[in-house]
Design an enzyme around this catalytic site. Structure first.
Site, PDB file in Angstrom:
ATOM      1  CE1 TYR A 157      -3.757   2.450   0.705  1.00 13.05           C
ATOM      2  CE2 TYR A 157      -2.326   3.299   2.436  1.00 13.05           C
ATOM      3  CZ  TYR A 157      -3.448   3.422   1.638  1.00 13.05           C
ATOM      4  OH  TYR A 157      -4.255   4.529   1.763  1.00 13.05           O
ATOM      5  CE  LYS A 161      -3.609   4.957  -1.667  1.00 10.98           C
ATOM      6  NZ  LYS A 161      -4.681   5.335  -2.610  1.00 10.98           N
TER       7      LYS A 161
END
Length: 252
Positions: A157, A161
């Site tokens: 994650y 990002k």
């Protein structure tokens, strides 16, 4: 309403629209007069979109052909290029913090695909129409995890990002000459869905207090406060704002 915030006649496409940030963003644009199309895989959660007058489509953005087809469908139904594309779909895909050596290829790939791959797919599909029109705005939803280590502890994650922020900045340079602006909103911790609620509940009362105390405003944000910044980036108020990331985290 400020004329710069009037989206009457504009076509807005929002991914990950059924809940949380996506729903709040879709509602904001609909109230501003836009014709809003929202996609999500959670068809059972479309009630809020329908109530807001948003056209809701079930799309699995892990399927890149389906994502591209959705953009083409929005253009066909609206009769022209998309004016605003909000790449909001993302999340941890139900995963939680584990040592890196326990993370499978499939788990890594799924998180990267939904956070970074989906945005790539939608931007690529929308670009020809926007370039032909000579205008447009793209807003990506990154995270504080695009700027530092993620509170989730999910390595994919955080990496995705960071990658999405890089894509945002690169596309700002590529699309800028065509009159298309690309910017990113980076929310702080907000309880918007089951994953963030579980994350919050997993913290001890002391850790919850510490998290709130780390915010200058001494509270957590709301989905609508994120949506307001997306509206700003998409509006004429931000007509010379391009390639930027704005942290919406109450002050760290």
């Amino acid at each position: 309403m400020n004329a710069a915030l009037d989206f009457t006649g504009k076509t807005v496409a929002v991914s990950g629209a059924a809940i949380g940030f996506g729903l709040a963003i879709s509602e904001r644009f609909a109230k501003a007069g836009a014709r809003v199309f929202g996609c999500d895989i959670r068809e059972d959660a479309f009630g809020g979109l329908v109530a807001a007058g948003v056209t809701a489509d079930k799309v699995d953005l892990l399927d890149r052909q389906a994502g591209a087809a959705w953009i083409a469908s929005v253009e066909q139904r609206s009769g022209g290029a998309i004016d605003v594309l909000v790449c909001n779909a993302g999340g941890v895909a139900g995963q939680s913090n584990r040592p890196l050596e326990e993370v499978s290829d499939a788990d890594w790939d799924r998180v990267v695909a939904i956070n970074l791959g989906a945005a790539f797919t939608l931007c690529r599909a929308a670009a020809p129409g926007m370039k032909k029109a000579g205008r447009g705005a793209i807003v990506t939803t990154t995270s504080g995890a695009a700027l530092q280590a993620s509170l989730t502890g999910v390595q994919a994650y955080c990496a995705a990002k960071h990658g999405l922020l890089g894509l945002t900045r690169q596309l700002a340079h590529e699309f800028g000459p065509h009159g298309i602006r690309v910017n990113s909103v980076a929310p702080g911790f907000v309880q918007t869905n089951d994953a963030t609620k579980r994350q919050w509940a997993s913290y001890s009362p002391e850790k919850q207090r510490q998290l709130v105390e780390s915010v200058a405003m001494k509270r957590l944000g709301t989905a609508d406060e994120i949506a307001k910044v997306v509206i700003f980036f998409a509006s004429d108020l931000a007509s010379f704002v391009n390639g930027q990331v704005l942290s919406v985290d109450g002050g760290k």
